[in-house]
Motif scaffolding. Structure first.
Motif, PDB file in Angstrom:
ATOM      1  N   ILE A  14      -4.057   4.095   0.378  1.00 53.18           N
ATOM      2  CA  ILE A  14      -3.412   5.214   0.413  1.00 53.18           C
ATOM      3  C   ILE A  14      -3.943   6.146   1.291  1.00 53.18           C
ATOM      4  CG2 ILE A  14      -2.681   6.812  -2.337  1.00 53.18           C
ATOM      5  CD1 ILE A  14      -1.515   4.034  -2.334  1.00 53.18           C
ATOM      6  N   ALA A  47       1.972   4.537   0.280  1.00 56.29           N
ATOM      7  CA  ALA A  47       0.666   3.088   0.507  1.00 56.29           C
ATOM      8  C   ALA A  47       0.763   3.297   1.936  1.00 56.29           C
ATOM      9  CB  ALA A  47       1.425   3.409  -0.323  1.00 56.29           C
ATOM     10  N   THR A  56      -0.821   1.359  -7.241  1.00 52.07           N
ATOM     11  CA  THR A  56      -2.038   2.365  -5.246  1.00 52.07           C
ATOM     12  C   THR A  56      -2.347   0.989  -5.988  1.00 52.07           C
ATOM     13  OG1 THR A  56      -3.085   3.881  -7.387  1.00 52.07           O
ATOM     14  CG2 THR A  56      -1.128   5.519  -6.037  1.00 52.07           C
TER      15      THR A  56
END
Ligand code: G1P
Length: 293
Positions: A175, A205, A170
């Motif tokens: 995100i 994402a 991430t």
């Protein structure tokens, strides 16, 4: 009906540090996947989506991109003289005649948000696309942006292309956390730039595909420096969420992260296997190679 999304912005002013020294003299967007530079895949995707105005936000060492999309008189004359008509057509068709290319110089690399803001005088008061060339999306020729433009025509809202990533990754992406998905899209509730895995609201994402309403420009103007000390597009989108719906869209197709060496190599291998001229010889080579390891 007149076309709604006619302009695409290509931020190409990044330093390409992950590919040094290859990118010392040429931009990372000129690195080839099989036989075409990354930026050409991105422009072809925009053309396939009906976009006719390509806006490149360039920086230093980016002349190769300008040259690539310009007419090459001397080369064309030489190919003509040598009767190499097929190759001549190949280079003449890089940009179809109805498409115009506009180059804007971003004098300082202040981040993706700043790069997009540089396009404001050309984009004006229209919704527009943003394509990051180092995310190459292969979709059997249909194109991720064409899918997004179709959705825009129904929803008239900003749309971000998204995909699930490994939770450990991430920190490399914007995100999002969304409401419920209806078919392939869902309203974004939260967006954060590059959160650590323990702080990420999900593993959904943002990839390098955006359709944005022009309201984003006032938001970017107000956005201070964020992650990495840069003016982040993600932070401006977070602000846009206070006023407008922004949708996440799970696109169809395979994304290759050509901003990383591994992703770049994988893209070269997989696209070579899809290439009619190369697939037979190359797959035979790969099979023989696999036996050695
Ligand atoms: C940029 C964006 C990020 C997005 C990513 C997609 O990051 O800031 O939100 O998820 O592109 O590739 P970069 O890869 O330029 O650091």
């Amino acid at each position: 009906m007149s076309k709604i999304i006619t302009k695409a912005v290509f931020p190409v002013a990044g330093l390409g540090t992950r590919f040094l020294p290859a990118t010392k003299g040429i931009p990372k967007e000129m690195l080839p996947i099989v036989d075409k530079p990354l930026i050409q895949y991105a422009v072809e995707e925009a053309v396939a989506a009906g976009i006719d105005t390509m806006i490149f936000i360039t920086g230093r060492s980016k002349n190769a991109i300008t040259d690539h999309f310009d007419k090459a008189y001397e080369l064309e004359k030489e190919l003509e003289a040598k009767n190499k008509t097929e190759i001549l057509k190949l280079i003449q068709d890089i940009v179809p005649p109805h498409v115009s290319c506009i180059f804007i110089r971003q004098s300082e690399a202040l981040g993706l948000g700043h790069a997009v803001y540089c396009a404001r005088p050309v984009v004006g008061d229209e919704p527009f696309a943003v394509i990051l060339a180092d995310d190459l999306i292969e979709d059997a020729g249909r194109g991720c942006m064409a899918q997004m433009v179709k959705l825009y025509e129904q929803k008239h809202a900003s749309i971000l292309g998204v995909e699930r990533v490994d939770p450990s990754e991430t920190g490399s992406y914007g995100i999002v956390k969304t409401g419920d998905f209806l078919e392939k899209s869902a309203p974004i509730e939260i967006i954060i730039e590059k959160p650590k895995p323990e702080e990420a609201p999900s593993n959904l994402a943002v990839v390098g595909r955006y359709i944005l309403t022009p309201a984003i420009f006032d938001k970017i103007k107000k956005t201070g420096r964020g992650a990495g000390g840069e003016i982040q597009l993600t932070d401006a989108i977070a602000d846009l969420l206070n006023d407008e719906t922004v949708l996440a869209y799970e696109f169809e197709g395979t994304r290759y992260d050509c901003g990383s060496k591994l992703g770049f190599l994988i893209a070269n291998v997989e696209l070579a296997l899809l290439n009619s001229e190369l697939k037979e010889g190359f797959s035979a080579y790969l099979k023989a190679l696999a036996k050695k390891f």
